[in-house]
Design a protein around this motif. Structure first.
Motif, PDB file in Angstrom:
ATOM      1  N   UNK A  81      -0.770  -0.918   9.402  1.00  9.44           N
ATOM      2  CA  UNK A  81       0.017   0.049   8.636  1.00  9.44           C
ATOM      3  C   UNK A  81       0.054  -0.369   7.164  1.00  9.44           C
ATOM      4  N   UNK A  82       0.618   0.426   6.278  1.00 10.49           N
ATOM      5  CA  UNK A  82       0.587   0.102   4.848  1.00 10.49           C
ATOM      6  C   UNK A  82       1.261  -1.215   4.476  1.00 10.49           C
ATOM      7  N   UNK A  83       2.123  -1.741   5.339  1.00 11.25           N
ATOM      8  CA  UNK A  83       2.797  -2.998   5.040  1.00 11.25           C
ATOM      9  C   UNK A  83       2.188  -4.183   5.773  1.00 11.25           C
ATOM     10  N   UNK A 204      -6.362   0.444  14.191  1.00 13.90           N
ATOM     11  CA  UNK A 204      -6.960   0.979  12.984  1.00 13.90           C
ATOM     12  C   UNK A 204      -8.424   1.296  13.240  1.00 13.90           C
ATOM     13  N   UNK A 205      -9.251   1.349  12.206  1.00 11.80           N
ATOM     14  CA  UNK A 205     -10.657   1.729  12.401  1.00 11.80           C
ATOM     15  C   UNK A 205     -11.519   0.638  13.026  1.00 11.80           C
ATOM     16  N   UNK A 206     -11.018  -0.599  13.070  1.00 15.38           N
ATOM     17  CA  UNK A 206     -11.796  -1.713  13.605  1.00 15.38           C
ATOM     18  C   UNK A 206     -11.133  -2.265  14.857  1.00 15.38           C
ATOM     19  N   UNK A 246     -12.315  -3.544   5.147  1.00 10.04           N
ATOM     20  CA  UNK A 246     -10.972  -4.119   5.011  1.00 10.04           C
ATOM     21  C   UNK A 246      -9.983  -3.185   4.334  1.00 10.04           C
ATOM     22  N   UNK A 247     -10.466  -2.061   3.807  1.00  2.77           N
ATOM     23  CA  UNK A 247      -9.596  -1.187   3.022  1.00  2.77           C
ATOM     24  C   UNK A 247      -8.428  -0.633   3.835  1.00  2.77           C
ATOM     25  N   UNK A 248      -8.575  -0.549   5.140  1.00  2.00           N
ATOM     26  CA  UNK A 248      -7.519   0.021   5.976  1.00  2.00           C
ATOM     27  C   UNK A 248      -6.406  -0.970   6.303  1.00  2.00           C
ATOM     28  N   UNK A 249      -6.559  -2.222   5.878  1.00  2.00           N
ATOM     29  CA  UNK A 249      -5.618  -3.278   6.275  1.00  2.00           C
ATOM     30  C   UNK A 249      -4.897  -3.819   5.043  1.00  2.00           C
ATOM     31  N   UNK A 250      -3.623  -4.148   5.232  1.00  2.00           N
ATOM     32  CA  UNK A 250      -2.795  -4.486   4.082  1.00  2.00           C
ATOM     33  C   UNK A 250      -2.030  -5.785   4.336  1.00  2.00           C
ATOM     34  N   UNK A 251      -0.886  -5.958   3.722  1.00  2.00           N
ATOM     35  CA  UNK A 251      -0.252  -7.266   3.768  1.00  2.00           C
ATOM     36  C   UNK A 251      -1.145  -8.253   3.035  1.00  2.00           C
ATOM     37  N   UNK A 252      -1.377  -9.452   3.575  1.00  2.00           N
ATOM     38  CA  UNK A 252      -2.255 -10.429   2.918  1.00  2.00           C
ATOM     39  C   UNK A 252      -3.672  -9.923   2.686  1.00  2.00           C
ATOM     40  N   UNK A 253      -4.105  -8.929   3.449  1.00  2.00           N
ATOM     41  CA  UNK A 253      -5.458  -8.401   3.261  1.00  2.00           C
ATOM     42  C   UNK A 253      -5.661  -7.816   1.869  1.00  2.00           C
ATOM     43  N   UNK A 254      -4.598  -7.326   1.242  1.00  2.00           N
ATOM     44  CA  UNK A 254      -4.756  -6.756  -0.094  1.00  2.00           C
ATOM     45  C   UNK A 254      -5.236  -7.816  -1.079  1.00  2.00           C
ATOM     46  N   UNK A 255      -4.625  -9.002  -1.019  1.00  2.00           N
ATOM     47  CA  UNK A 255      -5.032 -10.092  -1.915  1.00  2.00           C
ATOM     48  C   UNK A 255      -6.404 -10.633  -1.538  1.00  2.00           C
TER      49      UNK A 255
END
Length: 376
Positions: A81-83, A204-206, A246-255
């Protein structure tokens, strides 16, 4: 007195180097060969569970290795999810004992170099660019022919040369390896301060988006998808694929995703599996590690089970007086059911992911941890 005086170990990976260390320290003359021209200089990260660390400590390499990795005791399960919401935190069992971390992340080339240095220091003769092409047994020894036309004779040949083992084929052992319909991208990247353990993003997509810290400033991240038949890609194109996935994953994935421009090489492989029915030997030729059992990385037990193979095999060879049917029967008794159960759990997790089923992943981790906590 030992069961063997002179042994050829084929394959200078994890299980081969471990076998060479133990036998050489026990007074056995060991030739450790590998068809590759040199030890690997680049490669992906690797996650080692406590039962693997226990063996590495027994081999005398843990003190050096722990300076080149990152240990931790929990596993996170996150939502796509976005968080990047944390859904569960699992406190892992320290399967190697209370004084070793439950899990440890490092790099395969680092581990390989440390094991090879230890093997050479123990007295094993290590040769790269040396390929086995034929075997001929006479009941008491094995004649080996190498690719350069030279020959030699050994009391035992240990095939630790991977999924497509040349030793296994030369010994006439047939084994079918199957694809599991999953492919994995692994990439080395800087470690954000928020990453202090492995987190698995499921859904998610993966199938999986995860990461494992490997040092104070480093981690390796991985993304598991269905087969896409993307063809040959440049490093830049590979990094673009990883960023896209990786674009669909957030939290630490953003960094992590933002730092991929500085990432090193990308490693891409498919999930494959096989398990050789016992016995794993044909006369005085035996296969261990990936040559006998190929694990998908879903429970991070492939290296651990390969190290346990080496431990049990070398213990038997150093404590028995001869290579006998009883020795091989004991090897089978101590290894096969344990390997089969752990592999079965790894494949169960793959199947849940393929089917989109939310299985009891924490429960599966705990079951395997309880099984592998006692030494093999």
């Amino acid at each position: 007195m030992t069961a063997v005086d002179r042994v050829l170990v084929v394959g200078a990976g994890i299980s081969g180097a471990a076998t060479a260390i133990r036998l050489a320290e026990g007074g056995v003359t060991v030739d450790l060969i590998d068809a590759r021209p040199s030890p690997p200089a680049v490669g992906s990260g690797i996650t080692l569970q406590g039962n693997a660390l226990r063996v590495l400590r027994e081999l005398g390499v843990w003190g050096r290795l722990q300076q080149h990795g990152y240990g931790f005791d929990t596993l996170g399960i996150r939502a796509p999810d976005p968080a990047g919401t944390v859904l569960a935190e699992v406190t892992d069992i320290r399967t190697g004992g209370p004084d070793l971390p439950a899990t440890f992340g490092t790099y395969r080339p680092v581990l390989a170099r440390i094991l090879l240095d230890r093997a050479a220091a123990a007295g094993a003769k290590v040769r790269f660019g040396t390929e086995l092409v034929a075997l001929d047994q006479d009941g008491s020894s094995v004649a080996v022919t190498f690719a350069d036309g030279t020959t030699d004779r050994y009391d035992l040949v240990v095939g630790a040369d991977g999924i497509r083992s040349r030793t296994r084929a030369a010994a006439g052992i047939e084994l079918t390896t199957r694809d599991l319909g999953m492919e994995i991208w692994r990439v080395v990247a800087p470690r954000p301060a928020s990453v202090t353990r492995t987190d698995l993003f499921l859904g998610g997509p993966l199938y999986i988006a995860g990461y494992c810290p490997t040092g104070e400033k480093s981690l390796y991240a991985y993304l598991v998808e269905p087969p896409r038949n993307r063809g040959d890609l440049t490093l830049g194109e590979q990094l673009a694929v990883v960023r896209e996935l990786a674009a669909a994953y957030h939290g630490p994935w953003d960094a992590i995703r933002d730092a991929l421009a500085d990432a090193g090489s990308v490693n891409f492989t498919t999930f494959q599996t096989h398990l050789l029915d016992p016995p794993w030997n044909r006369g005085r030729v035996v296969v261990i590690g990936d040559a006998a059992h190929a694990f998908p990385p879903t429970l991070a037990q492939g290296a651990a089970q390969s190290l346990e193979d080496a431990t049990v095999l070398t213990e038997l060879l150093l404590t028995h007086d001869a290579v006998t049917d009883d020795l091989w029967a004991e090897f089978t008794e101590r290894r096969f059911d344990r390997v089969r159960t752990v592999l079965g759990a790894s494949l169960q997790l793959c199947q849940w992911l393929l089917d989109g089923e939310r299985g009891d992943i924490p429960g599966l981790h705990t079951k395997v941890a309880q099984l592998v906590s006692p030494p093999a």
